[in-house]
Design a protein around this motif. Structure first.
Motif, mmCIF file in Angstrom:
data_model
loop_
_atom_site.group_PDB
_atom_site.id
_atom_site.type_symbol
_atom_site.label_atom_id
_atom_site.label_comp_id
_atom_site.label_asym_id
_atom_site.label_seq_id
_atom_site.Cartn_x
_atom_site.Cartn_y
_atom_site.Cartn_z
ATOM 1 N N UNK A 495 0.854 -1.197 0.000
ATOM 2 C CA UNK A 495 0.000 0.000 0.000
ATOM 3 C C UNK A 495 0.882 1.236 0.000
ATOM 4 N N UNK A 496 0.666 2.084 -0.970
ATOM 5 C CA UNK A 496 1.394 3.348 -1.072
ATOM 6 C C UNK A 496 0.520 4.433 -0.456
ATOM 7 N N UNK A 497 1.044 5.086 0.598
ATOM 8 C CA UNK A 497 0.306 6.147 1.297
ATOM 9 C C UNK A 497 0.929 7.485 0.941
ATOM 10 N N UNK A 498 0.097 8.446 0.647
ATOM 11 C CA UNK A 498 0.625 9.774 0.311
ATOM 12 C C UNK A 498 -0.433 10.824 0.624
ATOM 13 N N UNK A 499 0.042 12.060 0.775
ATOM 14 C CA UNK A 499 -0.832 13.213 0.990
ATOM 15 C C UNK A 499 -0.150 14.445 0.434
ATOM 16 N N UNK A 500 -0.948 15.497 0.262
ATOM 17 C CA UNK A 500 -0.445 16.770 -0.258
ATOM 18 C C UNK A 500 -0.544 17.796 0.862
ATOM 19 N N UNK A 501 0.489 18.624 0.988
ATOM 20 C CA UNK A 501 0.471 19.679 1.994
ATOM 21 C C UNK A 501 0.927 20.989 1.363
ATOM 22 N N UNK A 502 0.354 22.088 1.907
ATOM 23 C CA UNK A 502 0.714 23.433 1.445
ATOM 24 C C UNK A 502 1.175 24.248 2.642
ATOM 25 N N UNK A 503 2.246 25.016 2.473
ATOM 26 C CA UNK A 503 2.798 25.873 3.516
ATOM 27 C C UNK A 503 2.754 27.312 3.042
ATOM 28 N N UNK A 504 2.297 28.219 3.953
ATOM 29 C CA UNK A 504 2.345 29.629 3.575
ATOM 30 C C UNK A 504 3.724 30.189 3.899
ATOM 31 N N UNK A 505 3.897 31.478 3.694
ATOM 32 C CA UNK A 505 5.236 32.068 3.784
ATOM 33 C C UNK A 505 5.494 32.791 5.096
ATOM 34 N N UNK A 506 4.771 32.451 6.148
ATOM 35 C CA UNK A 506 5.080 33.010 7.458
ATOM 36 C C UNK A 506 6.424 32.485 7.950
ATOM 37 N N UNK A 507 7.076 33.202 8.881
ATOM 38 C CA UNK A 507 8.310 32.657 9.471
ATOM 39 C C UNK A 507 8.069 31.299 10.131
ATOM 40 N N UNK A 508 6.922 31.158 10.798
ATOM 41 C CA UNK A 508 6.486 29.860 11.303
ATOM 42 C C UNK A 508 5.255 29.485 10.491
ATOM 43 N N UNK A 509 5.455 28.784 9.382
ATOM 44 C CA UNK A 509 4.377 28.651 8.387
ATOM 45 C C UNK A 509 3.169 27.888 8.901
#
Length: 762
Positions: A495-509
């Motif tokens: 089983x291949x597990x994966x997810x997508x994540x997005x980070x904003x451009x804050x110093x602590x995103x």
């Protein structure tokens, strides 16, 4: 002559007792009257504060009354003569059984015997009277109980007066002095204290002995509290010079309040209540015009990560991201010398710094949370702004990015060991997305993170943008699975597990994550079986679509037949709008079937079930690159049907141009996709538009023409559905042959394996 001794001695004793009782009764009367007069004098003078003349007149009258009473109750009874005959009468009244024998004996014994009177008879009468007198209880003739009661009452009254006077020596001395005509003031029982708010709302209070000076902003209210100490009066009045007294409202056991509304002119007042009737203290009120805020402005310096340029805004209210530095500038009216900013929620106060411009001030603060604040200005005398304006600070939190994943379109999917998984996603953020990543792993292997964003110029990282879109193909064979001390490629059952994540451009995103996807690695035969099951379901949908279209054709035929007889009856029996809506359902279902064929094509391509699948994969990825500029629309939630149509149109265009090469069964999917698209995008909309035109046509001929056009389009839809069903039938036959060939191939592989093992054993 006097009475004989045996009669005179008892009567003399009775006389002494009568005088003692008279003395006791007279003294009681005098003392009681003195106590009552003393109490009356105290009550009248204490309550009415009698003038000196009245007090002296009362004293003289009281002394005269006491002298008269002493004369009548003491002097006269004590100086009155009581002869034996009167004593005998007193005894006779108390003892009627004597039958006047005592009086006769006293009278006969007290005078000379006349000639011819029997002396022996008189002597016998005297002896009997004397004997009887000795045996009588003479105390009963005195009735001392009344005298004793009078004395007790007098003692009680006098004792009460003495105790009352002794209770407060200072007040007693004042009372006695005033009773004698000496002018002395009574000690005060009620003390009123006037309380004013100190520095509330710009109010200033100065106390100077018996004068309270109040300075307040023009037009503001002046609340007054009066505390009554000692004996609390039933009412407290405020006396304003030149006006009628105002009654204060009682709000507590010792508290009275009153508010002078909207003070615009100077005045003075004092409070009275109980025996506190003087004018101390007097409150002198002077209204003045306080400094006011003329205008405000705000300069905002945003956090660097937002990429926003500093701005200047008029007014004190503003909204800004958390972390913004705000500088508030306040311009006041002439006379303002200092000021502060006061925040409501936090209670923080910031001192305003004076600027070069007169009556101008500024203060800076960081925006951390939403709040309200007011600007207070103050003059040299400490008078503050009366009614400051309230400004609002709205802190805008930096929300996490909004993330949408377009492919895969389901959480569970199947893939071959030689297949690939297309991942397409888009994200947007208030100020910028710095990363759109894919995290992928198998089993206990640590997940690997790869970026979905294309690199910038010169292969440098792409600068953050408010809206981004990315795509990546996951090659299953390229994934490393830890096994023992080495690694291997995924195989069937993994089983291949994966997810997508997005980070904003804050110093602590801030981070946004998609749901977790799971891809089960299976054999091509199993993938093809599931694909065939899906096509079988699509075939049922196409058959249902054909039945629906025939139903719409029948209804339109009824409408045309009725229109030939009576147009009015036709319009009453049938609704053109209803027919148009029904035809639109045909187009909607055809569009859904179009999507099913497109997904089947993608499944077959990315699982490399066709010999020329790589060309199809490259075509799909190129098509996604062309449509990348619409990722923002998809991220904002626009209708995805338009993008589905664009992908289908792009694939068909590439097929017609030969870019896809020679496809086997994937080409059959495109043929079926082409027919479904013709129904969904051209034929059914043409029939729907014709029916809508017929519903608005005025002339009967126009109505017939448009209905005929709709009928022709519906016939073409039905014919296309039939062709689609024919292709689906060919697909079934094709898959039967392919299945037989695969079965023969699998048996041949098994036979070859057995032969190798037999040879190895030999």
């Amino acid at each position: 002559m006097t009475a004989p001794p045996d009669l005179s001695r008892p009567l003399a004793s009775l006389r002494r007792r009568i005088r003692v009782l008279a003395l006791l009764r007279g003294a009681s009367w005098v003392l009681s009257a003195a106590a009552l007069l003393l109490a009356a004098a105290y009550a009248l003078d204490r309550g009415l504060d009698l003038p000196r003349g009245v007090r002296l007149s009362f004293l003289v009258g009281s002394l005269a009354a006491l002298a008269t009473l002493a004369y009548r109750g003491l002097a006269r009874p004590l100086t009155a003569s009581l002869p034996p005959t009167d004593m005998a009468l007193i005894v006779e009244r108390s003892f009627p059984e004597l039958r006047e024998r005592l009086v006769s004996a006293v009278q006969l014994a007290s005078r000379p015997s006349p000639p011819g009177e029997s002396g022996a008879l008189v002597e016998e009468l005297r002896a009997v009277a004397a004997s009887t007198l000795r045996e009588l209880p003479l105390r009963r003739a005195l009735r001392p109980r009344e005298a004793f009661l009078s004395a007790a009452g007098a003692v009680a009254l006098l004792g009460g007066a003495v105790l009352g006077l002794a209770r407060d020596r200072d007040e007693t001395s004042v009372f006695l002095a005033r009773l004698l005509g000496i002018e002395r003031a009574w000690p005060r029982r009620t003390h009123l204290e006037i309380l004013l708010p100190d520095r509330s709302g710009g109010l200033q209070v100065e106390r100077d002995r018996d004068v309270i000076r109040v300075r307040l902003p023009l037009g503001t209210d002046l609340p007054v509290r009066v505390l009554a100490k000692g004996k609390v009066p039933p009412e407290v009045r405020l006396h304003v010079r030149g006006e009628r007294p105002r009654a204060a409202t009682r709000t507590g056991p010792e508290e009275f309040v009153h508010t002078f509304r909207s003070v615009i002119a100077p005045f003075s007042f004092h409070a009275t209540g109980g025996d506190d009737t003087d004018e101390d203290p007097t409150v002198v009120v002077r209204p003045h015009r306080p400094p006011e805020v003329a205008s405000t402005s705000v300069d905002l310096e945003y956090p660097p990560y937002t990429g926003l340029a500093p701005v200047h805004r008029d007014g004190g209210s503003f909204e800004a991201p958390v972390g913004t530095l705000a500088r508030v500038t306040v311009h006041g009216t002439p006379g303002a010398k200092r000021g502060l900013l006061r925040f409501f929620r936090t209670g923080k106060e910031l001192t305003l710094e004076a600027l070069a411009q007169e009556a101008s001030f500024a203060a800076s603060f960081g925006v951390e949370e939403s709040d309200r604040y007011l600007a207070l200005l103050e003059d040299d005398e400490g008078l503050r702004t009366a009614q400051p304006a309230v400004f609002t600070v709205t802190a805008l939190p930096d929300r996490r990015p909004e993330l949408r994943v377009f492919a895969p379109d389901r959480a569970e999917l199947d893939v071959t060991p030689n297949g690939a998984i297309p991942v397409r996603a888009a994200a947007k953020d208030d100020f910028g997305v710095q990363a759109l990543d894919l995290r992928i792993g198998v089993g206990e292997t640590p997940p690997e993170t790869v970026s979905l964003l294309a690199p910038g110029p010169d292969s440098k990282p792409r600068a953050p943008a408010r809206e981004v879109a990315g795509a990546r193909r996951i090659e299953i064979s390229a994934i490393a699975v830890r096994e023992g001390e080495g690694t291997r490629a995924p195989r069937e059952g993994d089983s291949v597990l994966f997810l997508v994540e997005a980070l904003d451009n804050r110093p602590e995103p801030n981070r946004a994550e998609s749901p977790r996807f799971r891809a089960l690695v299976q054999s091509p035969v199993e993938i093809l079986r599931k694909l065939n099951d899906g096509i079988a379901r699509v075939r049922e949908e196409v058959e249902a679509l054909g039945r629906l279209q025939r139903e719409k054709i029948d209804r339109l035929n009824d409408l045309l037949a009725a229109l030939e007889g009576d147009a009015r009856a036709a319009t009453e029996r049938h609704s053109f709008v209803s027919a148009a809506v029904g035809q639109a359902r045909v187009g909607s279902q055809a569009r859904r079937i179009e999507g099913d064929f497109l997904r089947a094509f993608e499944t077959g391509a990315f699982n490399r079930l066709d010999r020329n699948a790589d060309a199809a994969i490259l075509a799909l990825e190129a098509l996604d690159a062309e449509l990348a500029d619409r990722a923002g629309d998809r991220a904002r939630g626009s209708e995805e049907g338009s993008l589905l149509g664009a992908r289908a149109e792009g694939l068909l265009r590439r097929r017609d141009s030969g870019e896809l090469g020679s496809l086997e069964f994937l080409g059959k999917f495109l043929d079926m996709l082409d027919l479904a698209r013709q129904i969904a995008e051209r034929l059914s909309p043409e029939a729907t538009a014709a029916l809508e035109d017929a519903s608005t046509a005025v002339e009967a001929s126009r109505t017939r023409d448009r209905l005929a056009a709709a009928r022709a389009a519906q016939d073409e839809v039905l014919a296309t559905i039939d062709r689609l069903l024919l292709l689906l039938g060919e697909w079934d036959n094709y898959q039967a042959v392919v299945g037989l060939a695969r079965e023969i191939l699998e048996r041949q592989k098994a036979l070859n394996q057995q032969t190798k093992e037999w040879t190895r054993n030999r």
